[in-house]
Design an enzyme around this catalytic site. Structure first.
Site, PDB file in Angstrom:
ATOM      1  N   SER A 130      48.646  42.169  40.513  1.00  0.00           N
ATOM      2  CA  SER A 130      47.598  41.314  39.939  1.00  0.00           C
ATOM      3  C   SER A 130      47.502  39.929  40.566  1.00  0.00           C
ATOM      4  O   SER A 130      46.726  39.087  40.101  1.00  0.00           O
ATOM      5  CB  SER A 130      47.845  41.168  38.435  1.00  0.00           C
ATOM      6  N   GLU A 131      48.244  39.682  41.635  1.00  0.00           N
ATOM      7  CA  GLU A 131      48.327  38.331  42.177  1.00  0.00           C
ATOM      8  C   GLU A 131      46.976  37.734  42.558  1.00  0.00           C
ATOM      9  O   GLU A 131      46.738  36.531  42.371  1.00  0.00           O
ATOM     10  CB  GLU A 131      49.269  38.317  43.393  1.00  0.00           C
ATOM     11  N   VAL A 132      46.064  38.550  43.123  1.00  0.00           N
ATOM     12  CA  VAL A 132      44.783  37.990  43.568  1.00  0.00           C
ATOM     13  C   VAL A 132      43.970  37.420  42.408  1.00  0.00           C
ATOM     14  O   VAL A 132      43.106  36.560  42.623  1.00  0.00           O
ATOM     15  CB  VAL A 132      43.939  39.025  44.338  1.00  0.00           C
ATOM     16  N   LEU A 134      45.012  35.442  40.402  1.00  0.00           N
ATOM     17  CA  LEU A 134      45.456  34.052  40.290  1.00  0.00           C
ATOM     18  C   LEU A 134      45.213  33.274  41.583  1.00  0.00           C
ATOM     19  O   LEU A 134      45.676  32.153  41.735  1.00  0.00           O
ATOM     20  CB  LEU A 134      46.945  34.003  39.954  1.00  0.00           C
TER      21      LEU A 134
END
Length: 247
Positions: A130-132, A134
């Protein structure tokens, strides 16, 4: 309270993330404790990595992320390397690692799953790189995730950051089994590991990690066949009895 619980159960080492009130999200302390737990697993024949409560690991802790937002490049590099060392310790753990996944496995939590040798998930488990979402990227977990799901799947799940279910995780290779009886399925895997030659199981994991080819493959099997454990296993099979490690 300790963020991690480490217990020896006979020949099995059980490592449990113990921050259920925060969905076992990472902070610097938990990363350090978890890395230390995998530095030396002794003669354990299996390591079970689990999370207490409703979720396995929901990624980075909000307060830790808030602090990281104020770090300069060097500070962020130190944080990233701490996580990298943790993931490498799990990936390179000499004993097979079994991951028990329920609830959320997001961001770095999905990275932990990718480092395991065997991952078993509950049907309602939810995953995401899910990093993208953020405005960042799953760089540190990428070597381990790519080894599991391949570039084709990563080109979707890395770039969208969207959540996916356990059946999708199974289909793309992030987990090996989806089981309603999660504890029973984990126990079954551990039982299979305990039925294998202790040194052979470790050597088989090393075989996957190092990928020898040509003459080296012949050398590896010759060494194992002529070892004390290899001789015992072969003789037990021919004599129709259990090998010593199962008696």
């Amino acid at each position: 309270m300790a963020a991690l619980r480490v217990e020896r159960d006979g020949e099995v080492l059980r490592v449990t993330l113990a921050r259920p009130e925060r969905r076992n999200a990472f902070d610097a302390a938990l990363i350090a404790e978890l890395a230390e737990a995998f530095v030396d697993v002794g003669r354990s024949r299996a390591v079970v990595l689990a999370g207490e409560g409703a979720s396995f690991c929901a990624g980075a802790d909000v307060e830790w992320m808030r602090a990281a937002a104020d770090l300069d490049y060097e500070g962020n590099l130190r944080d990233a390397n701490a996580l990298r060392h943790l993931l490498e310790a799990i990936d390179r753990c000499p004993a097979p690692v079994v991951c028990r996944v329920q609830g959320h496995a997001l961001g770095g939590g999905a990275g932990l799953v990718a480092c395991a040798d065997v991952a078993v998930a509950a049907p309602d488990a939810v995953f995401a790189f899910s990093e993208v979402k953020l405005g960042i990227i799953p760089a540190v977990v990428s070597p381990f995730a790519l080894a599991k799901i391949g570039p084709g799947a990563a080109r979707r799940w890395f770039v969208t950051g969207e959540r996916f279910d356990a059946e999708t995780a199974l289909r793309i290779g992030l987990v090996h089994e989806v089981a309603a009886d999660l504890d029973g399925a984990v126990a079954q895997v551990v039982g299979e590991l305990l039925s294998a030659g202790p040194k052979a199981a470790r050597a088989a994991k090393k075989l996957v990690l190092e990928r020898p080819d040509g003459p080296d493959t012949a050398r590896w099997i010759a060494e194992q066949r002529t070892s004390e454990e290899g001789q015992e296993g072969l003789r037990a099979f021919l004599e129709k009895r259990k090998p010593s490690w199962r008696s």
